[in-house]
Scaffold this motif. Structure first.
Motif, PDB file in Angstrom:
ATOM      1  N   HIS A  22       0.834  -1.211   0.000  1.00  0.00           N
ATOM      2  CA  HIS A  22       0.000   0.000   0.000  1.00  0.00           C
ATOM      3  C   HIS A  22       0.868   1.261   0.000  1.00  0.00           C
ATOM      4  O   HIS A  22       0.591   2.215  -0.717  1.00  0.00           O
ATOM      5  CB  HIS A  22      -0.936   0.007   1.215  1.00  0.00           C
ATOM      6  CG  HIS A  22      -2.095  -0.896   1.077  1.00  0.00           C
ATOM      7  ND1 HIS A  22      -2.031  -2.229   1.373  1.00  0.00           N
ATOM      8  CD2 HIS A  22      -3.361  -0.665   0.660  1.00  0.00           C
ATOM      9  CE1 HIS A  22      -3.201  -2.787   1.148  1.00  0.00           C
ATOM     10  NE2 HIS A  22      -4.032  -1.857   0.714  1.00  0.00           N
ATOM     11  N   ARG A  23       1.900   1.233   0.790  1.00  0.00           N
ATOM     12  CA  ARG A  23       2.779   2.402   0.893  1.00  0.00           C
ATOM     13  C   ARG A  23       3.480   2.690  -0.437  1.00  0.00           C
ATOM     14  O   ARG A  23       3.540   3.841  -0.881  1.00  0.00           O
ATOM     15  CB  ARG A  23       3.800   2.132   2.006  1.00  0.00           C
ATOM     16  CG  ARG A  23       4.819   3.186   2.213  1.00  0.00           C
ATOM     17  CD  ARG A  23       4.273   4.247   3.147  1.00  0.00           C
ATOM     18  NE  ARG A  23       5.225   5.331   3.244  1.00  0.00           N
ATOM     19  CZ  ARG A  23       5.781   5.742   4.351  1.00  0.00           C
ATOM     20  NH1 ARG A  23       5.473   5.160   5.479  1.00  0.00           N
ATOM     21  NH2 ARG A  23       6.613   6.737   4.345  1.00  0.00           N
ATOM     22  N   HIS A  34       0.954   4.023  -2.975  1.00  0.00           N
ATOM     23  CA  HIS A  34       0.574   5.400  -2.648  1.00  0.00           C
ATOM     24  C   HIS A  34       1.690   6.382  -2.995  1.00  0.00           C
ATOM     25  O   HIS A  34       1.430   7.471  -3.505  1.00  0.00           O
ATOM     26  CB  HIS A  34       0.217   5.515  -1.160  1.00  0.00           C
ATOM     27  CG  HIS A  34      -0.182   6.902  -0.772  1.00  0.00           C
ATOM     28  ND1 HIS A  34      -1.361   7.476  -1.210  1.00  0.00           N
ATOM     29  CD2 HIS A  34       0.436   7.829  -0.019  1.00  0.00           C
ATOM     30  CE1 HIS A  34      -1.429   8.713  -0.732  1.00  0.00           C
ATOM     31  NE2 HIS A  34      -0.345   8.946  -0.001  1.00  0.00           N
ATOM     32  N   SER A  64      -7.085   6.539  -0.953  1.00  0.00           N
ATOM     33  CA  SER A  64      -6.796   5.311  -0.217  1.00  0.00           C
ATOM     34  C   SER A  64      -7.662   4.139  -0.682  1.00  0.00           C
ATOM     35  O   SER A  64      -7.207   2.997  -0.703  1.00  0.00           O
ATOM     36  CB  SER A  64      -6.958   5.530   1.281  1.00  0.00           C
ATOM     37  OG  SER A  64      -8.277   5.921   1.582  1.00  0.00           O
ATOM     38  N   ARG A 122      -6.250   0.563  -2.138  1.00  0.00           N
ATOM     39  CA  ARG A 122      -6.677  -0.739  -1.626  1.00  0.00           C
ATOM     40  C   ARG A 122      -7.170  -1.644  -2.738  1.00  0.00           C
ATOM     41  O   ARG A 122      -6.849  -2.833  -2.783  1.00  0.00           O
ATOM     42  CB  ARG A 122      -7.774  -0.571  -0.574  1.00  0.00           C
ATOM     43  CG  ARG A 122      -7.264  -0.275   0.803  1.00  0.00           C
ATOM     44  CD  ARG A 122      -8.355  -0.437   1.858  1.00  0.00           C
ATOM     45  NE  ARG A 122      -9.556   0.340   1.583  1.00  0.00           N
ATOM     46  CZ  ARG A 122      -9.729   1.610   1.911  1.00  0.00           C
ATOM     47  NH1 ARG A 122      -8.763   2.259   2.511  1.00  0.00           N
ATOM     48  NH2 ARG A 122     -10.849   2.231   1.640  1.00  0.00           N
TER      49      ARG A 122
END
Length: 89
Positions: free
Chosen positions: A53-54, A57, A65, A69
């Protein structure tokens, strides 16, 4: 007859796919986090999901967000399916 109650013609299906903006970046996003899913260990105490996820992003800061996901989830499902196929063979 009312056109809203008539059945759809054969072959005249509506598009079921959504998130076209995510589909467009999916191949590139896979390249960014592919190595994380091949090595199924925690990285310096952080979970694989958190790292994936990091990275997504940071690579695509314009995504919300929820989109991050969805994208990571899709990539992870493909990796899980590929791992299942490899185990069966």
């Amino acid at each position: 007859m009312d056109t809203q109650t008539e059945p759809q013609q054969y072959g005249a299906r509506s598009e079921r796919r959504r998130y076209h903006h995510l589909r467009a970046i999916y191949p590139d996003a896979c390249k960014h986090i592919d190595h994380i899913f091949h090595n199924r260990h925690d990285w310096a105490g952080s979970s694989i999901d958190y790292l994936a996820h990091r990275l997504i992003h940071e690579t695509y800061p314009h995504l919300g967000s929820g989109d991050v996901r969805i994208l990571v989830g899709a990539i992870e499902r493909v990796h899980q399916a590929q791992a299942t196929v490899k185990i069966r063979h």
